[in-house]
Write an enzyme that holds these catalytic residues in place. Structure first.
Site, PDB file in Angstrom:
ATOM      1  N   SER A   1       5.356  -7.057   3.181  1.00  0.00           N
ATOM      2  CA  SER A   1       5.910  -7.138   4.672  1.00  0.00           C
ATOM      3  C   SER A   1       6.531  -8.810   4.411  1.00  0.00           C
ATOM      4  O   SER A   1       6.445  -9.579   3.575  1.00  0.00           O
ATOM      5  CB  SER A   1       4.739  -7.471   5.589  1.00  0.00           C
ATOM      6  OG  SER A   1       3.565  -8.505   5.094  1.00  0.00           O
TER       7      SER A   1
ATOM      8  N   PHE B   1       0.786  -1.150   0.043  1.00  0.00           N
ATOM      9  CA  PHE B   1       0.099  -0.086   0.151  1.00  0.00           C
ATOM     10  C   PHE B   1       0.751   1.174  -0.053  1.00  0.00           C
ATOM     11  O   PHE B   1       0.348   2.415  -0.470  1.00  0.00           O
ATOM     12  CB  PHE B   1      -1.129   0.070   1.185  1.00  0.00           C
ATOM     13  CG  PHE B   1      -0.103   0.440   2.400  1.00  0.00           C
ATOM     14  CD1 PHE B   1      -0.052   2.110   2.759  1.00  0.00           C
ATOM     15  CD2 PHE B   1       0.278  -0.591   3.478  1.00  0.00           C
ATOM     16  CE1 PHE B   1       0.598   2.191   3.989  1.00  0.00           C
ATOM     17  CE2 PHE B   1       0.682  -0.106   4.664  1.00  0.00           C
ATOM     18  CZ  PHE B   1       0.894   1.240   4.870  1.00  0.00           C
TER      19      PHE B   1
ATOM     20  N   CYS C   1       9.376   1.910   3.461  1.00  0.00           N
ATOM     21  CA  CYS C   1      10.398   0.793   3.678  1.00  0.00           C
ATOM     22  C   CYS C   1      11.769   1.353   3.950  1.00  0.00           C
ATOM     23  O   CYS C   1      12.630   0.601   4.659  1.00  0.00           O
ATOM     24  CB  CYS C   1      10.296  -0.344   2.723  1.00  0.00           C
ATOM     25  SG  CYS C   1      11.017   0.466   1.234  1.00  0.00           S
TER      26      CYS C   1
ATOM     27  N   GLU D   1      -4.993  -3.847  -2.059  1.00  0.00           N
ATOM     28  CA  GLU D   1      -6.407  -3.375  -1.761  1.00  0.00           C
ATOM     29  C   GLU D   1      -6.652  -2.167  -1.152  1.00  0.00           C
ATOM     30  O   GLU D   1      -7.864  -1.534  -1.293  1.00  0.00           O
ATOM     31  CB  GLU D   1      -7.068  -4.392  -1.179  1.00  0.00           C
ATOM     32  CG  GLU D   1      -6.723  -5.091   0.254  1.00  0.00           C
ATOM     33  CD  GLU D   1      -5.484  -5.931  -0.071  1.00  0.00           C
ATOM     34  OE1 GLU D   1      -4.593  -5.606  -0.528  1.00  0.00           O
ATOM     35  OE2 GLU D   1      -5.619  -7.001   0.980  1.00  0.00           O
TER      36      GLU D   1
ATOM     37  N   GLU E   1       9.230  -4.193  12.990  1.00  0.00           N
ATOM     38  CA  GLU E   1       8.556  -3.012  12.169  1.00  0.00           C
ATOM     39  C   GLU E   1       7.516  -2.466  12.583  1.00  0.00           C
ATOM     40  O   GLU E   1       6.609  -3.280  12.674  1.00  0.00           O
ATOM     41  CB  GLU E   1       8.675  -3.503  10.653  1.00  0.00           C
ATOM     42  CG  GLU E   1       8.297  -2.385   9.741  1.00  0.00           C
ATOM     43  CD  GLU E   1       8.165  -2.935   8.286  1.00  0.00           C
ATOM     44  OE1 GLU E   1       7.493  -3.916   8.088  1.00  0.00           O
ATOM     45  OE2 GLU E   1       8.543  -2.171   7.370  1.00  0.00           O
TER      46      GLU E   1
ATOM     47  N   LYS F   1      -0.954  -7.005  -9.367  1.00  0.00           N
ATOM     48  CA  LYS F   1      -2.102  -7.246  -8.072  1.00  0.00           C
ATOM     49  C   LYS F   1      -1.714  -6.087  -7.229  1.00  0.00           C
ATOM     50  O   LYS F   1      -0.643  -6.399  -6.402  1.00  0.00           O
ATOM     51  CB  LYS F   1      -1.798  -8.715  -7.802  1.00  0.00           C
ATOM     52  CG  LYS F   1      -3.126  -9.233  -7.050  1.00  0.00           C
ATOM     53  CD  LYS F   1      -3.665  -8.365  -6.038  1.00  0.00           C
ATOM     54  CE  LYS F   1      -2.887  -8.603  -4.571  1.00  0.00           C
ATOM     55  NZ  LYS F   1      -3.164  -7.557  -3.531  1.00  0.00           N
TER      56      LYS F   1
END
Ligand code: NAD
Length: 499
Positions: free
Chosen positions: A226, A149, A281, A176, A383, A173
């Site tokens: 992740s 995301f 990240c 969402e 994290e 893909k």
């Protein structure tokens, strides 16, 4: 309620699975849309479209494909403001930051404009009598990208710009949580001249990911997200014999040596720790001052800057950062702050109760700063992915070097110092994939490659740059003999070059 469907074979198609996922506006704290979650049949249709588009697209000359990329670059530039606003409205990052992230993706498109150069094979003339040897790089076929995301434009562009310029067709893909920008990117690719089916976007969740991993027509899977999911994707893709690169989570350290300019170091820290609400990240989430004096000086410089961070709606161009992506994610980040207190770290700046005036339902929180965090605490090991910076005090250089090196993640790290010897020694010895020297977010440019070490990345090849070209192509080597008038008899020994 607006619905986001899929983009398959050059057309928008509505979802037919009957399953949807809510998409929120994090600034307003309300649902703005819903996105369709694809069934296996819908993924199957997308893969069929991509497969049908492959023969024609892969047969185009590299220059033709590069020209499509040039046109795509122009279109992204023309639509930059709209893309930035759309991205910010679903992610929550500020519009300038959102546009910056589109720009970083665009740089990969710019790199892709020059890919014909990297698709050149090698040629050896007369390796033996009448024999020449040459190699060529060929596209793989239908390849796929599964993206997170936090960068809904940049990370997909890392992948599909390179893959498509190499002659592959692509199934994206996306996350969402913010699906609208990837859909717009696919529309623009069609407008740029890539035929229908070259870039398909299938929205979905685990069901779509599993369909990608299990379909034998998909040749390669690039994943960013992740670590647990990256590992899952890598294992399943490898089991199915697919090529896979899977980038995971991070815990990036910034080492602050005693000779560093503390004002510069703390400026660098607040930008990289709190920009995009820490949802990067490559965000620095751990600061490591070396020695007691450096620790005191850094905290004295850092604390007032964290206390005066300007949090604002994603539409405020002066805000340092906006809301978190969802209420659920904010709860997770807040629970880590509570955990840090329980674990005995000192919360010296507490942003937990921040409420944005006029946007009280938004998913905002203020910046949090922990001092005296210890390596055995969970807030250090895990994290957090929010606007939370931990300070771990190290006694000396070796202790500071060991912290990122021994950590399970190894995405990025940086060192702030005026000492060239220390910087060089650090860059060579630290067990992390991307290193900054007096640079807080060492994200390599598009013609280099992006990738971490250890549990931050599974697979051998990095994203974009020449490594990306390798990932999306396979090499074929041709040994050819044209004997002229010479007759060649049978030979039952392994061919060798005669002296
Ligand atoms: P995520 O792992 O939750 O989701 C990533 C993708 O995996 C999404 O497309 C999602 O739909 C899919 N997914 C989620 N759960 C799944 C499951 N159980 N099975 C199969 N697929 C599943 O990650 P996120 O929250 O969207 O993104 C944040 C994470 O991404 C952070 O850990 C961050 O560090 C990481 N990240 C890493 C890099 C890098 O290059 N190393 C870059 C950006 C983000």
């Amino acid at each position: 309620m607006d619905r986001v469907g899929h983009f398959i074979g050059g057309k928008h198609v509505a979802g037919t699975s009957g399953r949807f996922h809510p998409v929120f506006n994090p600034t307003l704290g309300e649902q703005s849309k819903e996105v369709a979650l694809a069934s296996r049949a819908e993924m199957d249709a997308a893969i069929s479209n991509a497969q049908a588009a492959f023969p024609e697209w892969s047969a185009k000359s590299p220059i033709h494909r590069a020209r499509v990329m040039f046109k795509y670059k122009e279109l992204i530039e023309q639509n930059m403001q709209e893309l930035g606003e759309l991205l910010a409205s679903e992610h929550g990052k500020t519009v300038p930051d959102a546009k910056g992230s589109v720009q970083r993706g665009l740089e990969v498109v710019e790199f892709a404009c020059g890919i014909p150069h990297l698709l050149k094979g090698e040629y050896s003339d007369s390796v033996a009598t009448g024999i020449d040897l040459y190699s060529m790089r060929q596209p793989l076929g239908v390849v796929s990208g599964i993206t997170p995301f936090n960068f809904p434009a940049m990370v997909p562009m890392w992948m599909f710009a390179v893959a498509i310029a190499c002659g592959n067709t692509f199934i994206l893909k996306p996350s969402e949580k913010d699906p609208s920008v990837p859909m717009r990117l696919a529309e623009l690719m069609l407008e740029a001249g890539a035929p229908p089916g070259v870039l398909n976007v299938v929205n979905g969740d685990k069901e779509s990911v599993d369909a990608i991993l299990e379909d034998p027509r998909i040749q390669a899977v690039s994943f960013v997200g992740s670590t647990p999911i990256a590992h899952y994707v890598y294992k399943k893709a490898a089991e199915a014999g697919k090529r896979c690169q899977a980038m995971g989570g991070a815990k990036n350290h910034m080492i602050v040596m005693p000779d560093a300019d503390m004002d510069q170091a703390s400026d660098a820290l607040i930008g990289s720790a709190y920009g995009s609400a820490g949802e990067r990240c490559m965000a620095i989430s751990v600061a490591v001052p070396v020695g007691q004096e450096a620790a005191e000086a850094l905290m004295a410089s850092l604390r007032p800057k964290v206390e005066t961070l300007k949090v604002g709606p994603s539409t405020d161009p002066d805000a340092h950062f906006g809301p978190l992506v969802t209420a659920e994610h904010r709860e997770k980040v807040l629970s880590y702050v509570n955990l840090g207190i329980e674990e005995g770290a000192d919360l010296v700046v507490d942003g937990r109760d921040f409420r944005m005036q006029g946007y009280e339902s938004g998913y905002f929180m203020g910046g949090c700063l922990f001092d005296n965090v210890k390596p055995d605490m969970r807030i250090y090991k895990e994290e957090i992915f929010g606007p939370v910076l931990s300070v771990v005090r190290a006694n000396d250089f070796d202790e500071a070097l060991a912290l990122p090196s021994d950590h399970e993640f190894g995405n990025g790290v940086s060192i702030f110092t005026h000492n060239g010897d220390a910087a060089r020694d650090f860059a060579r010895r630290v067990q992390v994939g991307m290193v900054g020297v007096n640079v807080p977010i060492p994200v390599p440019l598009s013609f280099h490659t992006f990738g971490g070490w250890k549990n931050s990345a599974f697979g051998d090849t990095n994203q974009h740059g020449p490594e990306g070209v390798k990932f999306y192509t396979k090499i074929k080597t041709v040994t050819s003999r044209w004997p002229g008038g010479n007759k060649i008899g049978p030979d039952f020994t392994i061919p060798t070059v005669k002296a």
